[in-house]
Design a protein around this motif. Structure first.
Motif, PDB file in Angstrom:
ATOM      1  N   ILE A 120       0.850  -1.198   0.000  1.00  0.00           N
ATOM      2  CA  ILE A 120       0.000   0.000   0.000  1.00  0.00           C
ATOM      3  C   ILE A 120       0.890   1.253   0.000  1.00  0.00           C
ATOM      4  N   LEU A 121       1.881   1.267   0.857  1.00  0.00           N
ATOM      5  CA  LEU A 121       2.755   2.444   0.961  1.00  0.00           C
ATOM      6  C   LEU A 121       3.639   2.603  -0.274  1.00  0.00           C
ATOM      7  N   LEU A 122       4.141   1.493  -0.797  1.00  0.00           N
ATOM      8  CA  LEU A 122       4.985   1.566  -1.996  1.00  0.00           C
ATOM      9  C   LEU A 122       4.193   2.038  -3.209  1.00  0.00           C
ATOM     10  N   LEU A 135      -2.531  -2.456  11.459  1.00  0.00           N
ATOM     11  CA  LEU A 135      -1.218  -1.958  11.053  1.00  0.00           C
ATOM     12  C   LEU A 135      -1.285  -0.610  10.339  1.00  0.00           C
ATOM     13  N   LEU A 136      -2.447  -0.273   9.782  1.00  0.00           N
ATOM     14  CA  LEU A 136      -2.582   1.001   9.070  1.00  0.00           C
ATOM     15  C   LEU A 136      -2.885   2.169  10.014  1.00  0.00           C
ATOM     16  N   ARG A 137      -3.215   1.890  11.266  1.00  0.00           N
ATOM     17  CA  ARG A 137      -3.655   2.956  12.173  1.00  0.00           C
ATOM     18  C   ARG A 137      -2.647   4.092  12.338  1.00  0.00           C
ATOM     19  N   SER A 170     -11.589   4.391  -3.843  1.00  0.00           N
ATOM     20  CA  SER A 170     -10.292   4.025  -3.264  1.00  0.00           C
ATOM     21  C   SER A 170      -9.136   4.271  -4.219  1.00  0.00           C
ATOM     22  N   ASP A 171      -8.045   4.802  -3.668  1.00  0.00           N
ATOM     23  CA  ASP A 171      -6.803   4.923  -4.420  1.00  0.00           C
ATOM     24  C   ASP A 171      -6.103   3.576  -4.532  1.00  0.00           C
ATOM     25  N   VAL A 172      -6.348   2.710  -3.567  1.00  0.00           N
ATOM     26  CA  VAL A 172      -5.839   1.342  -3.603  1.00  0.00           C
ATOM     27  C   VAL A 172      -6.873   0.443  -2.957  1.00  0.00           C
ATOM     28  N   VAL A 173      -7.147  -0.677  -3.601  1.00  0.00           N
ATOM     29  CA  VAL A 173      -8.058  -1.689  -3.051  1.00  0.00           C
ATOM     30  C   VAL A 173      -7.245  -2.942  -2.765  1.00  0.00           C
ATOM     31  N   SER A 174      -7.360  -3.450  -1.541  1.00  0.00           N
ATOM     32  CA  SER A 174      -6.661  -4.667  -1.153  1.00  0.00           C
ATOM     33  C   SER A 174      -7.680  -5.772  -0.892  1.00  0.00           C
TER      34      SER A 174
END
Length: 344
Positions: free
Chosen positions: A130-132, A182-184, A219-223
């Motif tokens: 997500i961060l990359l 972990l995203l908090r 969403s900019d990214v969907v996981s």
């Protein structure tokens, strides 16, 4: 110093290993076996990958616990008939679907899984990706290699970065919930689609519950973290992929068939979105599959789950579960038959 009287000694159930030789070697090296042997009477028979042999039947006759792993054969009625004292199964991996049968549930055998331990590295991989993808690291590194020029950092497009990006999670599975945790610390908006999670529960998790279409459109990214069920095959459809914002990213660490892969190839070829795929359909991909030619797709070889030193976490959880069960406390990570259909 005298030995404790038998009535005060910790209960040490008879345990037998059932998994492939490779799984036993890598998940249960000598130090892990020693830890396991501290909490049970571990049968010295090497791990059983075939439960029909005379050697296996002799070991099963006294087994109270089976410590299973990758490569364990199905525990069907014939196997259970050879294990009259068997009361529990402790699995050193995630899913128990391939070896825990209806016969186990009918007999009332208790089952534990190391799915919680295996969820953490998958969640860590997901957060890293997500961060990359937010920093567009992969494509910018490729451009840097090709041009050998850094470019003007003030001219980097405003859509690059992880400040108040919107992350959409498909399913609050065990892994999905670890991703939320972990995203908090990050300054991200997190959306969730899960038909089994209420709005109130989503708020308690610190995320916003949305519909499936809204998840992909916003969403900019969907996981993807949904299990593979008949209802989820092709769930990530051509329509949903087409609705993603320009430049958005799809991450799949769940199961390949959850995504309509032909449709994904199409939108990747158009350059509309990007993808990070740790699973595909089929898995692994054939050498000539068109996904390999999509430069905006990062395909990794199903490495998000426990590997290398992370396997030690699986062994440690299994030993802990045996200790809990032997003490009469039950399992900390039980698998319930009524929830099996919703597990990955």
């Amino acid at each position: 110093m005298t030995d404790l009287p038998e009535s005060r000694r910790p209960y040490r159930p008879r345990a037998v290993l059932a998994m492939s030789a490779a799984a036993a070697e890598h998940v249960l090296p000598p130090d892990a076996l020693a830890a396991l042997a501290e909490v049970c009477d571990l049968d010295p028979t090497p791990a059983l990958a075939d439960l029909t042999t005379d050697r296996a039947r002799a070991a099963l006759a006294d087994a109270e616990i089976l410590v299973t792993g990758w490569g364990c054969p199905p525990l069907d009625a014939d196997v259970l008939a050879a294990a009259p004292r068997l009361r529990a199964v402790v699995h050193t991996a995630g899913s128990v679907r391939n070896h825990v049968t209806d016969a186990c549930w009918e007999r009332g055998i208790e089952v534990s899984s190391a799915a919680a331990a295996n969820a953490l590295p998958v969640a860590e991989y997901t957060v890293a990706m997500i961060l990359l993808t937010g920093k567009r690291v992969l494509e910018r590194a490729r451009s840097y290699r090709e041009t050998r020029q850094r470019g003007e950092w003030l001219r980097v497009p405003r859509e690059t970065g992880n400040y108040r990006r919107t992350v959409g999670l498909l399913s609050a599975s065990m892994i999905g919930r670890r991703v939320i945790e972990l995203l908090r610390p990050y300054d991200l908006r997190v959306l969730l689609h899960d038909p089994y999670v209420s709005g109130a529960e989503a708020r308690a998790l610190g995320v916003e519950a949305v519909g499936l279409g809204e998840l992909f459109a916003r969403s900019d990214v969907v996981s993807v973290h949904t299990p593979l069920l008949p209802a989820t095959v092709g769930l990530v459809s051509a329509e949903l992929l087409a609705s993603m914002p320009q430049g958005a990213a799809l991450i799949n660490t769940a199961r390949g068939p959850v995504v309509d892969q032909d449709a994904l190839v199409g939108v990747l070829r158009e350059g509309r979105i990007r993808a990070v795929l740790d699973v595909t359909d089929p898995d692994p991909l054939p050498a000539g599959h068109p996904l390999w030619e999509c430069e905006n797709a990062l395909i990794t070889p199903h490495l998000a789950g426990s590997q290398g030193n992370e396997l030690g976490r699986l062994a440690a959880l299994a030993a802990s579960e045996v200790a809990h069960w032997a003490a009469g406390d039950g399992f900390a990570h039980p698998v319930r038959p009524e929830r099996l259909a919703f597990l990955a």
